[in-house]
Design a protein around this motif. Structure first.
Motif, PDB file in Angstrom:
ATOM      1  N   ASP A  88     -10.116 -80.317  27.947  1.00  0.00           N
ATOM      2  CA  ASP A  88     -11.076 -79.543  28.746  1.00  0.00           C
ATOM      3  C   ASP A  88     -10.833 -78.040  28.610  1.00  0.00           C
ATOM      4  OD1 ASP A  88     -10.735 -82.051  31.280  1.00  0.00           O
ATOM      5  OD2 ASP A  88     -12.411 -81.811  29.888  1.00  0.00           O
ATOM      6  N   THR A  89      -9.756 -77.672  27.941  1.00  0.00           N
ATOM      7  CA  THR A  89      -9.450 -76.258  27.744  1.00  0.00           C
ATOM      8  C   THR A  89     -10.570 -75.582  26.957  1.00  0.00           C
ATOM      9  OG1 THR A  89      -7.061 -76.612  27.810  1.00  0.00           O
ATOM     10  CG2 THR A  89      -7.846 -74.644  26.664  1.00  0.00           C
ATOM     11  N   ALA A  90     -11.122 -74.517  27.536  1.00  0.00           N
ATOM     12  CA  ALA A  90     -12.248 -73.820  26.917  1.00  0.00           C
ATOM     13  C   ALA A  90     -12.600 -72.615  27.775  1.00  0.00           C
ATOM     14  CB  ALA A  90     -13.463 -74.743  26.800  1.00  0.00           C
ATOM     15  N   VAL A  91     -13.502 -71.801  27.263  1.00  0.00           N
ATOM     16  CA  VAL A  91     -14.141 -70.786  28.098  1.00  0.00           C
ATOM     17  C   VAL A  91     -15.415 -71.408  28.653  1.00  0.00           C
ATOM     18  CG1 VAL A  91     -15.178 -68.502  28.195  1.00  0.00           C
ATOM     19  CG2 VAL A  91     -13.180 -68.904  26.732  1.00  0.00           C
ATOM     20  N   TYR A  92     -15.561 -71.355  29.952  1.00  0.00           N
ATOM     21  CA  TYR A  92     -16.710 -71.957  30.623  1.00  0.00           C
ATOM     22  C   TYR A  92     -17.717 -70.869  30.982  1.00  0.00           C
ATOM     23  CZ  TYR A  92     -14.371 -76.447  30.916  1.00  0.00           C
ATOM     24  OH  TYR A  92     -13.774 -77.644  30.610  1.00  0.00           O
ATOM     25  N   TYR A  93     -18.965 -71.130  30.614  1.00  0.00           N
ATOM     26  CA  TYR A  93     -20.045 -70.173  30.855  1.00  0.00           C
ATOM     27  C   TYR A  93     -21.082 -70.798  31.789  1.00  0.00           C
ATOM     28  CZ  TYR A  93     -18.263 -67.787  26.702  1.00  0.00           C
ATOM     29  OH  TYR A  93     -17.470 -67.140  25.789  1.00  0.00           O
ATOM     30  N   CYS A  94     -21.534 -70.037  32.762  1.00  0.00           N
ATOM     31  CA  CYS A  94     -22.665 -70.514  33.545  1.00  0.00           C
ATOM     32  C   CYS A  94     -23.952 -69.982  32.932  1.00  0.00           C
ATOM     33  CB  CYS A  94     -22.545 -70.130  35.014  1.00  0.00           C
ATOM     34  SG  CYS A  94     -22.561 -68.370  35.354  1.00  0.00           S
ATOM     35  N   HIS A  95     -24.993 -70.741  33.116  1.00  0.00           N
ATOM     36  CA  HIS A  95     -26.316 -70.434  32.566  1.00  0.00           C
ATOM     37  C   HIS A  95     -27.346 -70.697  33.643  1.00  0.00           C
ATOM     38  CE1 HIS A  95     -30.129 -71.850  30.793  1.00  0.00           C
ATOM     39  NE2 HIS A  95     -29.930 -70.877  29.911  1.00  0.00           N
ATOM     40  N   ALA A  96     -28.368 -69.864  33.669  1.00  0.00           N
ATOM     41  CA  ALA A  96     -29.451 -70.066  34.628  1.00  0.00           C
ATOM     42  C   ALA A  96     -30.787 -69.765  33.972  1.00  0.00           C
ATOM     43  CB  ALA A  96     -29.258 -69.191  35.854  1.00  0.00           C
ATOM     44  N   HIS A  97     -31.767 -70.586  34.295  1.00  0.00           N
ATOM     45  CA  HIS A  97     -33.155 -70.317  33.899  1.00  0.00           C
ATOM     46  C   HIS A  97     -33.855 -69.819  35.151  1.00  0.00           C
ATOM     47  CE1 HIS A  97     -36.673 -70.702  31.307  1.00  0.00           C
ATOM     48  NE2 HIS A  97     -37.319 -71.068  32.396  1.00  0.00           N
ATOM     49  N   VAL A  98     -34.295 -68.571  35.100  1.00  0.00           N
ATOM     50  CA  VAL A  98     -34.736 -67.866  36.301  1.00  0.00           C
ATOM     51  C   VAL A  98     -36.191 -67.422  36.175  1.00  0.00           C
ATOM     52  CG1 VAL A  98     -34.353 -65.832  37.742  1.00  0.00           C
ATOM     53  CG2 VAL A  98     -32.401 -67.081  36.804  1.00  0.00           C
ATOM     54  N   THR A  99     -36.915 -67.554  37.266  1.00  0.00           N
ATOM     55  CA  THR A  99     -38.261 -66.986  37.370  1.00  0.00           C
ATOM     56  C   THR A  99     -38.182 -65.717  38.206  1.00  0.00           C
ATOM     57  OG1 THR A  99     -39.324 -69.148  37.213  1.00  0.00           O
ATOM     58  CG2 THR A  99     -40.611 -67.351  38.164  1.00  0.00           C
ATOM     59  N   SER A 100     -38.727 -64.647  37.654  1.00  0.00           N
ATOM     60  CA  SER A 100     -38.783 -63.370  38.368  1.00  0.00           C
ATOM     61  C   SER A 100     -40.236 -62.934  38.505  1.00  0.00           C
ATOM     62  CB  SER A 100     -38.010 -62.295  37.602  1.00  0.00           C
ATOM     63  OG  SER A 100     -36.675 -62.688  37.354  1.00  0.00           O
ATOM     64  N   LEU A 101     -40.484 -62.032  39.443  1.00  0.00           N
ATOM     65  CA  LEU A 101     -41.805 -61.432  39.596  1.00  0.00           C
ATOM     66  C   LEU A 101     -41.712 -59.971  39.193  1.00  0.00           C
ATOM     67  CD1 LEU A 101     -42.993 -62.954  42.993  1.00  0.00           C
ATOM     68  CD2 LEU A 101     -43.528 -63.719  40.680  1.00  0.00           C
ATOM     69  N   LEU A 102     -42.508 -59.575  38.215  1.00  0.00           N
ATOM     70  CA  LEU A 102     -42.468 -58.210  37.716  1.00  0.00           C
ATOM     71  C   LEU A 102     -43.740 -57.475  38.110  1.00  0.00           C
ATOM     72  CD1 LEU A 102     -41.120 -58.829  34.084  1.00  0.00           C
ATOM     73  CD2 LEU A 102     -39.825 -58.427  36.191  1.00  0.00           C
ATOM     74  N   ASP A 103     -43.577 -56.232  38.518  1.00  0.00           N
ATOM     75  CA  ASP A 103     -44.738 -55.400  38.840  1.00  0.00           C
ATOM     76  C   ASP A 103     -45.431 -54.969  37.551  1.00  0.00           C
ATOM     77  OD1 ASP A 103     -42.831 -53.788  41.449  1.00  0.00           O
ATOM     78  OD2 ASP A 103     -44.151 -55.534  41.550  1.00  0.00           O
ATOM     79  N   THR A 104     -46.755 -55.022  37.551  1.00  0.00           N
ATOM     80  CA  THR A 104     -47.521 -54.587  36.388  1.00  0.00           C
ATOM     81  C   THR A 104     -48.096 -53.200  36.647  1.00  0.00           C
ATOM     82  OG1 THR A 104     -49.680 -55.412  37.063  1.00  0.00           O
ATOM     83  CG2 THR A 104     -48.169 -57.010  36.088  1.00  0.00           C
ATOM     84  N   SER A 105     -48.610 -52.592  35.598  1.00  0.00           N
ATOM     85  CA  SER A 105     -49.217 -51.262  35.719  1.00  0.00           C
ATOM     86  C   SER A 105     -50.525 -51.311  36.490  1.00  0.00           C
ATOM     87  CB  SER A 105     -49.453 -50.678  34.320  1.00  0.00           C
ATOM     88  OG  SER A 105     -50.294 -51.533  33.567  1.00  0.00           O
ATOM     89  N   LEU A 106     -51.066 -52.534  36.696  1.00  0.00           N
ATOM     90  CA  LEU A 106     -52.318 -52.686  37.425  1.00  0.00           C
ATOM     91  C   LEU A 106     -52.087 -52.831  38.910  1.00  0.00           C
ATOM     92  CD1 LEU A 106     -54.162 -55.139  34.986  1.00  0.00           C
ATOM     93  CD2 LEU A 106     -54.361 -52.642  35.144  1.00  0.00           C
ATOM     94  N   GLY A 107     -50.806 -52.862  39.299  1.00  0.00           N
ATOM     95  CA  GLY A 107     -50.501 -52.938  40.721  1.00  0.00           C
ATOM     96  C   GLY A 107     -50.288 -54.339  41.240  1.00  0.00           C
ATOM     97  N   ASP A 108     -50.407 -55.349  40.387  1.00  0.00           N
ATOM     98  CA  ASP A 108     -50.124 -56.710  40.839  1.00  0.00           C
ATOM     99  C   ASP A 108     -48.785 -57.168  40.234  1.00  0.00           C
ATOM    100  OD1 ASP A 108     -52.494 -58.347  38.539  1.00  0.00           O
ATOM    101  OD2 ASP A 108     -50.794 -56.996  38.219  1.00  0.00           O
ATOM    102  N   GLN A 109     -48.525 -58.454  40.318  1.00  0.00           N
ATOM    103  CA  GLN A 109     -47.270 -58.982  39.805  1.00  0.00           C
ATOM    104  C   GLN A 109     -47.532 -60.087  38.793  1.00  0.00           C
ATOM    105  OE1 GLN A 109     -45.234 -59.984  43.565  1.00  0.00           O
ATOM    106  NE2 GLN A 109     -43.746 -58.392  43.054  1.00  0.00           N
ATOM    107  N   THR A 110     -46.611 -60.204  37.863  1.00  0.00           N
ATOM    108  CA  THR A 110     -46.701 -61.268  36.881  1.00  0.00           C
ATOM    109  C   THR A 110     -45.401 -62.052  36.875  1.00  0.00           C
ATOM    110  OG1 THR A 110     -47.243 -61.778  34.574  1.00  0.00           O
ATOM    111  CG2 THR A 110     -45.798 -59.896  34.953  1.00  0.00           C
ATOM    112  N   VAL A 111     -45.481 -63.287  36.454  1.00  0.00           N
ATOM    113  CA  VAL A 111     -44.314 -64.162  36.437  1.00  0.00           C
ATOM    114  C   VAL A 111     -43.582 -64.004  35.119  1.00  0.00           C
ATOM    115  CG1 VAL A 111     -43.561 -66.568  36.463  1.00  0.00           C
ATOM    116  CG2 VAL A 111     -45.371 -65.810  38.010  1.00  0.00           C
ATOM    117  N   TRP A 112     -42.274 -63.916  35.223  1.00  0.00           N
ATOM    118  CA  TRP A 112     -41.435 -63.781  34.019  1.00  0.00           C
ATOM    119  C   TRP A 112     -40.336 -64.814  34.108  1.00  0.00           C
ATOM    120  CZ3 TRP A 112     -41.171 -61.509  29.395  1.00  0.00           C
ATOM    121  CH2 TRP A 112     -39.935 -61.424  28.770  1.00  0.00           C
ATOM    122  N   GLU A 113     -40.171 -65.626  33.085  1.00  0.00           N
ATOM    123  CA  GLU A 113     -39.087 -66.604  33.036  1.00  0.00           C
ATOM    124  C   GLU A 113     -38.144 -66.254  31.910  1.00  0.00           C
ATOM    125  OE1 GLU A 113     -41.814 -70.467  34.353  1.00  0.00           O
ATOM    126  OE2 GLU A 113     -39.999 -70.747  33.168  1.00  0.00           O
TER     127      GLU A 113
END
Length: 127
Positions: A88-113
């Protein structure tokens, strides 16, 4: 989004360790959180994964010894490792798949994964 892993160390064969990984930043939802491990000269391999809906998967080599769990309020994933073996000896890495909300230049939000990795925490199991 940042992932901060902790909990690695040196343990004797048969011992236990608990890894933690906290996600922070622009998070709308964390779709899946996983642990991978890598030894020098080998590919990174999936150890365990936990989806937002509760689905859990383990590598055959750790099934029955490792337990993955999530705290969805804290955006944290844990890996309880029991009956550790030298392999089991190793370097262990965590990973996440994340959804974020980003502001657009139009003033609304878009989904980013996107996928994110933690910095790795070293686990060494002595025989």
């Amino acid at each position: 989004v940042q992932l901060q892993a902790s909990g690695g160390g040196l343990v004797q064969s048969g011992g236990s360790l608990r890894l933690s990984c906290v996600a922070s930043g622009n998070i709308y939802s964390v779709n899946s959180m996983s642990w991978y491990r890598q030894v020098p000269g080998s590919n990174r391999e999936l150890v365990a994964s936990a989806a937002e809906d509760g689905a859990i998967n383990y590598a055959a080599s750790v099934k029955g010894r490792f337990t993955i769990s999530r705290d969805n309020i804290k955006d944290t994933v844990y890996l309880q490792m029991n009956s550790l073996k030298p392999e089991d000896t190793a370097v262990y890495y965590c990973h996440a798949h994340v959804t974020s909300l980003l502001d657009t230049s139009l003033g609304d939000q878009t989904v980013w994964e996107s996928d994110y990795w933690g910095q790795g925490t070293e686990v060494t199991v002595s025989s």
